[in-house]
Design a protein around this motif. Structure first.
Motif, PDB file in Angstrom:
ATOM      1  N   ALA A 155       0.832  -1.205   0.000  1.00 34.43           N
ATOM      2  CA  ALA A 155       0.000   0.000   0.000  1.00 34.43           C
ATOM      3  C   ALA A 155       0.863   1.250   0.000  1.00 34.43           C
ATOM      4  O   ALA A 155       0.602   2.207  -0.711  1.00 34.43           O
ATOM      5  CB  ALA A 155      -0.923   0.003   1.225  1.00 34.43           C
ATOM      6  N   LEU A 156       1.918   1.253   0.806  1.00 44.66           N
ATOM      7  CA  LEU A 156       2.803   2.408   0.884  1.00 44.66           C
ATOM      8  C   LEU A 156       3.548   2.615  -0.413  1.00 44.66           C
ATOM      9  O   LEU A 156       3.797   3.732  -0.845  1.00 44.66           O
ATOM     10  CB  LEU A 156       3.813   2.225   2.029  1.00 44.66           C
ATOM     11  N   ALA A 157       3.907   1.531  -1.071  1.00 41.42           N
ATOM     12  CA  ALA A 157       4.676   1.621  -2.299  1.00 41.42           C
ATOM     13  C   ALA A 157       3.835   2.108  -3.457  1.00 41.42           C
ATOM     14  O   ALA A 157       4.346   2.594  -4.455  1.00 41.42           O
ATOM     15  CB  ALA A 157       5.278   0.261  -2.638  1.00 41.42           C
ATOM     16  N   GLY A 158       2.543   1.970  -3.370  1.00 37.88           N
ATOM     17  CA  GLY A 158       1.677   2.426  -4.438  1.00 37.88           C
ATOM     18  C   GLY A 158       1.747   1.567  -5.673  1.00 37.88           C
ATOM     19  O   GLY A 158       1.471   2.020  -6.782  1.00 37.88           O
ATOM     20  N   GLY A 159       2.119   0.315  -5.499  1.00 32.49           N
ATOM     21  CA  GLY A 159       2.121  -0.595  -6.631  1.00 32.49           C
ATOM     22  C   GLY A 159       3.358  -0.503  -7.499  1.00 32.49           C
ATOM     23  O   GLY A 159       3.368  -0.949  -8.641  1.00 32.49           O
ATOM     24  N   GLY A 160       4.425   0.136  -7.007  1.00 32.18           N
ATOM     25  CA  GLY A 160       5.630   0.276  -7.816  1.00 32.18           C
ATOM     26  C   GLY A 160       6.375  -1.032  -7.963  1.00 32.18           C
ATOM     27  O   GLY A 160       6.091  -2.031  -7.316  1.00 32.18           O
ATOM     28  N   LEU A 161       7.356  -1.028  -8.852  1.00 31.99           N
ATOM     29  CA  LEU A 161       8.182  -2.206  -9.088  1.00 31.99           C
ATOM     30  C   LEU A 161       8.995  -2.520  -7.847  1.00 31.99           C
ATOM     31  O   LEU A 161       9.628  -1.637  -7.258  1.00 31.99           O
ATOM     32  CB  LEU A 161       9.119  -1.945 -10.276  1.00 31.99           C
ATOM     33  N   LEU A 162       9.009  -3.766  -7.425  1.00 32.19           N
ATOM     34  CA  LEU A 162       9.730  -4.169  -6.219  1.00 32.19           C
ATOM     35  C   LEU A 162      11.018  -4.884  -6.609  1.00 32.19           C
ATOM     36  O   LEU A 162      11.001  -5.870  -7.335  1.00 32.19           O
ATOM     37  CB  LEU A 162       8.843  -5.097  -5.379  1.00 32.19           C
ATOM     38  N   VAL A 163      12.123  -4.357  -6.115  1.00 31.82           N
ATOM     39  CA  VAL A 163      13.412  -4.948  -6.430  1.00 31.82           C
ATOM     40  C   VAL A 163      14.125  -5.272  -5.130  1.00 31.82           C
ATOM     41  O   VAL A 163      14.269  -4.411  -4.263  1.00 31.82           O
ATOM     42  CB  VAL A 163      14.279  -3.976  -7.267  1.00 31.82           C
ATOM     43  N   GLY A 164      14.572  -6.488  -4.970  1.00 32.59           N
ATOM     44  CA  GLY A 164      15.228  -6.879  -3.723  1.00 32.59           C
ATOM     45  C   GLY A 164      16.604  -6.297  -3.588  1.00 32.59           C
ATOM     46  O   GLY A 164      17.433  -6.456  -4.468  1.00 32.59           O
ATOM     47  N   CYS A 165      16.845  -5.589  -2.485  1.00 38.84           N
ATOM     48  CA  CYS A 165      18.157  -5.021  -2.201  1.00 38.84           C
ATOM     49  C   CYS A 165      18.518  -5.275  -0.752  1.00 38.84           C
ATOM     50  O   CYS A 165      19.165  -4.462  -0.111  1.00 38.84           O
ATOM     51  CB  CYS A 165      18.163  -3.518  -2.470  1.00 38.84           C
ATOM     52  N   ALA A 166      18.038  -6.370  -0.206  1.00 37.60           N
ATOM     53  CA  ALA A 166      18.252  -6.635   1.212  1.00 37.60           C
ATOM     54  C   ALA A 166      19.719  -6.902   1.489  1.00 37.60           C
ATOM     55  O   ALA A 166      20.421  -7.509   0.692  1.00 37.60           O
ATOM     56  CB  ALA A 166      17.423  -7.834   1.643  1.00 37.60           C
ATOM     57  N   PRO A 167      20.212  -6.423   2.641  1.00 31.72           N
ATOM     58  CA  PRO A 167      21.602  -6.674   2.996  1.00 31.72           C
ATOM     59  C   PRO A 167      21.848  -8.154   3.231  1.00 31.72           C
ATOM     60  O   PRO A 167      20.943  -8.909   3.557  1.00 31.72           O
ATOM     61  CB  PRO A 167      21.792  -5.858   4.280  1.00 31.72           C
ATOM     62  N   GLY A 168      23.077  -8.550   3.060  1.00 32.45           N
ATOM     63  CA  GLY A 168      23.416  -9.951   3.221  1.00 32.45           C
ATOM     64  C   GLY A 168      23.179 -10.459   4.629  1.00 32.45           C
ATOM     65  O   GLY A 168      23.276  -9.733   5.602  1.00 32.45           O
ATOM     66  N   ALA A 169      22.849 -11.727   4.742  1.00 35.41           N
ATOM     67  CA  ALA A 169      22.497 -12.303   6.041  1.00 35.41           C
ATOM     68  C   ALA A 169      23.727 -12.572   6.900  1.00 35.41           C
ATOM     69  O   ALA A 169      23.648 -12.571   8.109  1.00 35.41           O
ATOM     70  CB  ALA A 169      21.707 -13.587   5.830  1.00 35.41           C
ATOM     71  N   SER A 170      24.874 -12.830   6.269  1.00 34.54           N
ATOM     72  CA  SER A 170      26.070 -13.203   7.034  1.00 34.54           C
ATOM     73  C   SER A 170      27.033 -12.032   7.108  1.00 34.54           C
ATOM     74  O   SER A 170      27.999 -11.954   6.368  1.00 34.54           O
ATOM     75  CB  SER A 170      26.754 -14.409   6.378  1.00 34.54           C
ATOM     76  N   ARG A 171      26.754 -11.097   8.013  1.00 32.16           N
ATOM     77  CA  ARG A 171      27.614  -9.936   8.209  1.00 32.16           C
ATOM     78  C   ARG A 171      28.118  -9.940   9.630  1.00 32.16           C
ATOM     79  O   ARG A 171      27.442 -10.411  10.539  1.00 32.16           O
ATOM     80  CB  ARG A 171      26.843  -8.638   7.949  1.00 32.16           C
TER      81      ARG A 171
END
Length: 429
Positions: free
Chosen positions: A15-31
């Motif tokens: 809802a907050l994004a307004g339906g925009g394109l979603l691209v994963g940029c999550a930080p790595g899990a092993s930091r």
């Protein structure tokens, strides 16, 4: 932290994004606990200054290293941040406009800052302007720590002002009539326009000037989900009529856009310019004889539109306590160095900086340093704020008024009707 389900968080993010394109940029899990992930949307000269601040903090060897991820301004940034938070794989710290907190904190996408941990790194409520600190609150807790305030201001060409004999009058004007008289005198000097103001196709620019002057009348705008918008139509119409009177192709262009207005002022073809403080680097680079000041109080009440860049803690499914403490230290160190951030025109939120001799010597920045005392942000509601469609709704209904072909009352009523439809919808969470 909230016990919201992943499903409800994803619904909020969508809802907050307004339906925009979603691209994963999550930080790595092993930091490691000393490797901090920092997302922001600073580009251009702002981006260069922020990179320098992060480099300076890293070079201080404080036991951690921050890595920046710079994402596109506006909906792309807020979409990715919302989705990363919804999935619990968000960065350790991120930049968010203060005007967006009302849409993120209630849905569990942000975590509050701990006042005790802030105190450990030397940050206290008293270090920030009261209105700015208040804007960063939700449900009685600080969900953001402000980096700056960046208001809409008035620039003027000092040489043109001197030739027109209005230098003193610029600082003392107190009415729409005085502003019009000064702008007319400046037009006679430039031979083109007295004022540059670009708004065509830009709801943000339209809203910034309107809301500044609307609030100067003493009017408020309260938007509460489930209730009709509380507005002052008489004040809105009065404000719109004044703005339209300036857009007469003599004082200012009837249909100028942002680029045209900036270029006109840069080439000395106008005496004044309505713009954000973020315009300052380009104006100074042009070696223009200029000064800047708050937009004069023309309707009796001191008011200025602004937003703030703030540091937030996006929701993470698992928080590393050691890394979190490093985040507090990183933010404190950036704030304590934020006199450099003022080079971009922004007013640092950290008061020990704005009260310092080094900042007070910055001109014209320190001329408008008092604005945070009476700053006005977008109304607190989940669909408002930077990078949202809120200001576009204003443009859709009111642009014809600015152009001279629309009725001010009808245009404003159309905007309010759009707001009421949104207020009638349930908040995403």
């Amino acid at each position: 932290m909230s016990d919201l389900s992943r499903r409800s968080l994803l619904k909020t993010a969508a809802a907050l994004a307004g339906g925009g394109l979603l691209v994963g940029c999550a930080p790595g899990a092993s930091r490691s606990a000393t490797d901090l992930s920092y997302w922001h949307l600073m580009t251009g000269s702002d981006g260069a200054v922020m990179a320098g601040l992060v480099d300076a903090v890293n070079a201080a060897n404080l036991g951690f290293r921050a890595t920046q991820t710079v994402l596109a301004w506006g909906p792309p940034y807020y979409t990715k941040l919302a989705m990363a938070s919804a999935g619990g794989r968000a960065p350790d710290v991120a930049i968010m406009h203060a005007s967006r907190i009302a849409g993120y904190a209630p849905g569990g996408l942000l975590e509050p800052w701990d006042l005790d941990l802030l105190a450990e790194v030397g940050l206290h409520e008293s270090d920030f302007p009261a209105r700015v600190w208040e804007k960063c609150q939700y449900d009685g807790k600080p969900y953001a720590i402000a980096l700056d305030t960046h208001p809409f201001v008035l620039y003027y060409n000092t040489e043109h002002a001197q030739k027109a004999g209005v230098t003193d009058a610029l600082r003392t004007m107190k009415s729409p009539e005085e502003f019009t008289e000064i702008a007319t005198k400046l037009q006679r000097v430039t031979g083109k326009h007295g004022l540059s103001y670009g708004y065509l196709g830009d709801g943000s620019q339209m809203w910034r000037l309107f809301y500044t002057l609307y609030r100067q009348t003493g009017a408020d705008m309260k938007l509460v989900p489930g209730r009709k918008a509380e507005v002052d139509e008489d004040a809105a119409v009065k404000t719109l009529k004044f703005i339209r009177s300036l857009l007469n192709d003599k004082i200012a262009s009837r249909s100028g856009d942002g680029g045209t207005a900036t270029a006109e002022f840069l080439h000395g073809e106008s005496g004044m310019f309505f713009g954000g403080v973020w315009e300052l680097p380009a104006l100074k680079d042009a070696k223009l004889p200029l000064d800047a000041m708050p937009i004069p109080t023309l309707f009796g009440t001191q008011a200025a539109y602004a937003d703030s860049h703030t540091f937030v803690l996006p929701r993470q499914s698992k928080v590393d306590p050691e890394r979190r403490k490093h985040v507090y230290r990183m933010v404190a160190e950036i704030l304590k160095r934020s006199v450099k951030w003022a080079d971009g025109g922004h007013i640092p939120a950290y008061q020990p900086v704005t009260k310092s001799a080094e900042y007070q010597a910055l001109k014209p920045q320190s001329n408008y340093a008092g604005i945070p005392e009476y700053v006005n942000y977008d109304p607190d509601v989940w669909f408002s704020g930077a990078g949202s469609d809120f200001q576009n709704y204003f443009s859709e209904n009111v642009q014809n008024v600015f152009l001279g072909s629309g009725d001010p009352a009808a245009g404003f009523d159309g905007f309010v009707a759009r707001l009421n439809k949104l207020l009638d919808r349930p908040q995403p969470v």
